[in-house]
Design an enzyme around this catalytic site. Structure first.
Site, PDB file in Angstrom:
ATOM      1  N   HIS A 108      45.845  32.066  51.655  1.00 59.53           N
ATOM      2  CA  HIS A 108      44.874  32.205  52.926  1.00 59.53           C
ATOM      3  C   HIS A 108      45.935  31.616  53.945  1.00 59.53           C
ATOM      4  CE1 HIS A 108      41.801  33.198  50.311  1.00 59.53           C
ATOM      5  NE2 HIS A 108      41.964  31.932  49.430  1.00 59.53           N
ATOM      6  N   GLU A 282      44.235  29.141  40.213  1.00 61.80           N
ATOM      7  CA  GLU A 282      43.287  28.531  40.760  1.00 61.80           C
ATOM      8  C   GLU A 282      43.202  27.160  40.279  1.00 61.80           C
ATOM      9  OE1 GLU A 282      41.326  29.981  42.980  1.00 61.80           O
ATOM     10  OE2 GLU A 282      41.175  32.284  42.817  1.00 61.80           O
TER      11      GLU A 282
END
Length: 318
Positions: A108, A282
């Site tokens: 992101h 993650e």
């Protein structure tokens, strides 16, 4: 990274025949997980029972974009942040990784939420079209995934450069948005990276805890062909998973991966378009309070960077 949005659709159902793990993860994960259980039993931070197999169903809701709450949320204290030298150090002239190139992809971008029109534009990921990028998720207190990924990326870069590697980031908070998922893959390809790692944190439901490493599945369609990198990427991912358990004390995810900390997917443009060994990690679930307490700790983020680094070093040194 939530499982909703571009590059982040729900994982495909796992095949009935479980993919055999390599000797590396078989040796590292059980021993490290035993250490984690002992650590939890004596009252370590984020304690709890051993994780069990779960499903990703509750992670299907889209993460909220950063808001005024996120902007006003307390930042990590100065002693939790990497030193300026760690974030900007030049590659070492010698070391065991001299001549190796590592691309770090901080998921992101802190400004994505201000550029929704741009990040919603579709790009070709080889097998189909998806949005350029997403805003990412955040903790309930407003600490954003984009800030987390950049912080860990800076720490990881410093560790790898000390080993002699040449390190390139796909973005360093120096862009107004993105880059798009196809460009993130292209940056690693153009750099002829020996290893590429995309750093994320999940936005699953409360109670869903732990880390997982996403490996590329075998894709040969359209402009995507991961067949040459499937085996090497699996080796990279398994080494990162094993070292991440050992260094951080975190357990593998209790909601995907059947307790292995490894998930194979074919729907991620960042993996589908890669021509170099690449995985996603993650690091935990930002929406779970116990995981969030770790993710917002500078000391824990340093351990996360160390675990990822040691997995990369193990992979590159064979």
């Amino acid at each position: 990274m939530s499982y909703v949005g571009p590059d982040f659709d729900p994982p495909q159902p796992r095949r009935s025949r479980r993919r055999p793990l390599t000797v590396a993860v078989a040796a590292l994960v059980p021993g490290a997980l035993l250490g984690w259980l002992v650590y939890e039993a004596v009252g370590g931070p984020g304690g709890g029972a051993a994780d069990a197999v779960g499903t990703p169903a509750s992670s299907s809701s889209a993460p909220a974009a950063p808001t005024a709450t996120a902007a006003s949320a307390p930042e990590p204290t100065d002693d939790e942040k990497p030193s300026p030298g760690a974030a900007t150090s030049a590659p070492a002239v010698s070391g065991p990784l001299k001549g190796k190139v590592v691309v770090i992809d901080p998921g992101h971008n802190p400004s994505n939420f201000q550029h929704t029109a741009e990040i919603n534009k579709k790009v070709n990921i080889g097998t189909n079209w998806k949005e350029c990028d997403t805003t990412g998720t955040s903790t309930n207190s407003g600490y954003t995934e984009a800030k987390f990924t950049l912080d860990v990326a800076h720490r990881l870069r410093a560790l790898l450069e000390k080993q002699g590697a040449t390190v390139k980031l796909t973005q360093d908070g120096d862009r107004t948005y993105g880059p798009c998922v196809d460009e993130r893959a292209r940056i690693g390809n153009t750099a002829h990276a020996d290893a590429a790692v995309s750093i994320h944190a999940d936005g699953a439901g409360a109670g869903q805890r732990g880390f997982h490493v996403i490996l590329p599945g075998s894709v040969h369609a359209g402009g995507a062909d991961t067949r040459p990198i499937v085996t090497s990427s699996a080796d990279l991912g398994e080494r990162i998973a094993g070292n991440f358990v050992r260094v951080t004390g975190s357990a593998p995810s209790n909601y995907v991966g059947d307790g292995t900390g490894l998930v194979t997917r074919k729907d991620l443009g960042g993996l589908n378009l890669s021509t170099v060994p690449k995985v996603f990690i993650e690091c935990g679930n930002m929406r779970d309070s116990k995981d969030a307490a770790q993710l917002t700790s500078g000391a824990w983020r340093q351990k996360a960077a160390q675990g990822i680094s040691e997995g990369i070093v193990s992979f590159l040194r064979g």
